[in-house]
Design an enzyme around this catalytic site. Structure first.
Site, PDB file in Angstrom:
ATOM      1  N   THR A 178       0.862  -1.199   0.000  1.00 56.94           N
ATOM      2  CA  THR A 178       0.000   0.000   0.000  1.00 56.94           C
ATOM      3  C   THR A 178       0.890   1.239   0.000  1.00 56.94           C
ATOM      4  OG1 THR A 178      -1.839  -1.079   1.098  1.00 56.94           O
ATOM      5  CG2 THR A 178      -1.581   1.265   1.563  1.00 56.94           C
ATOM      6  N   ASP A 209      -8.666  -0.130   5.974  1.00 60.87           N
ATOM      7  CA  ASP A 209      -8.392   1.149   6.645  1.00 60.87           C
ATOM      8  C   ASP A 209      -7.936   2.243   5.694  1.00 60.87           C
ATOM      9  OD1 ASP A 209      -5.997  -0.430   6.273  1.00 60.87           O
ATOM     10  OD2 ASP A 209      -4.956   1.146   7.385  1.00 60.87           O
TER      11      ASP A 209
END
Ligand code: ASP
Length: 318
Positions: A178, A209
């Site tokens: 990410t 998230d």
């Protein structure tokens, strides 16, 4: 707006099990070059007097276009074998935010998230309407297969051969990637952005998230800007990004102590694995993690320093 502050920018390319033995010199070189290009893109914006929001977008866009990270091109595969993209962004000056999940076709999700900053009627869009809206706004759209890469496909095939529980418990073996950026601009404003394909073999429709304001992304001029990476379920349960800000604002902690506590106590004690990058209004930077490694880099005008890191947990910046 008058220029007064010295700018800083920090980026990450994901946390996870990144061992020195597993990472070939060639991959290390390529990944380092991408991180440097991302830092340069963001720094160019800041250096010219651009905003923290534009700087984090420029930095994230470079990594979304690289095959080496799990965001945009190179995103991981879902359980059904497609890519569902997520991103979020927050402006510390206005507390405006934009977020999206389950996009199949936006080439650079962070740019769509940014367009939501201008709206008061929506912060977070998910599902097919994301792509419809983005296309209508003239964003660059691609087929879902554009995000394919052989490396992520191999990871997905490995994950498919394991039971769902095994994947979750041992997810740290599936290298993540990410991406995120946090910036302080010359006007003293903070911003944060995060972009991801999520977790390899994730349930289609699962949102992590990285798309959630307060969990993977948060920015407030009074405290800090934060972008997280790691197993999203733990970052959501511990609301890691806003916890860093709250520990500073209501607990009086320094950036470094607040970020350390959010990662090593709040998140790690739930059983999570990952890290974050954070910056405060003085240009202090911190990048704690409890995984084996985290791709990260920073540039600080105040310290006149620029560095890229993968391991070396102990380095001190401030
Ligand atoms: N946090 C991301 C998610 O759970 C994954 C990552 O950071 O690598 O979707």
């Amino acid at each position: 707006m008058s220029k007064k502050t010295k700018y800083s920018l920090c980026i990450h390319g994901g946390a996870g099990v990144i061992t020195k033995e597993d990472l070939s010199n060639k991959d290390k070189r390529l990944i380092t070059a991408d991180l440097e290009a991302s830092l340069a893109a963001g720094e160019t914006v800041l250096n010219k007097g651009g905003t923290a929001i534009d700087a984090v977008c420029a930095a994230v866009e470079v990594l979304e276009n690289s095959i080496h990270f799990n965001a945009g091109k190179g995103a991981v595969y879902t359980r059904s074998g497609q890519h569902l993209l997520e991103a979020s962004i927050m402006d510390g000056a206005t507390l405006k935010a934009g977020a999206l999940a389950n996009s199949k076709r936006i080439k650079n999700p962070v740019l769509f998230a940014k367009t939501l900053l201008n709206r008061d009627d929506v912060v977070f869009v998910s599902g097919d309407s994301v792509d419809v809206l983005a296309e209508g706004l003239g964003h660059s759209m691609v087929e879902n297969t554009y995000f394919d890469t052989s490396f992520r496909k191999e990871q997905w095939e490995l994950a498919q051969s394991l039971s769902d529980d095994a994947i979750f418990l041992d997810h740290s073996n599936l290298k993540m990637g990410t991406i995120g950026a946090v910036a302080l601009d010359t006007y003293g404003n903070l911003a944060a952005a995060t972009s991801t394909g999520g977790m390899t073999n994730k349930l289609d429709g699962r949102i992590g998230d990285s798309a959630m304001i307060g969990c993977g992304t948060y920015a407030k001029n009074k405290t800090c800007a934060v972008s997280c990476t790691g197993i999203g379920e733990f970052f959501m349960r511990a609301t890691v990004a806003s916890t860093v800000s709250n520990l500073m604002e209501y607990g009086g902690l320094s950036l470094e102590k607040a970020a350390y506590q959010a990662i090593h106590e709040h998140q790690a004690k739930l059983g999570g694995d990952g890290g974050l990058i954070a910056i405060d209004a003085h240009g202090n930077i911190t990048m704690p993690y409890n995984s084996q490694g985290m791709y990260r880099a920073f540039v600080s005008e105040r310290l006149n320093k620029k560095s890229v890191f993968i391991w070396d947990k102990e380095e001190k910046l401030n």
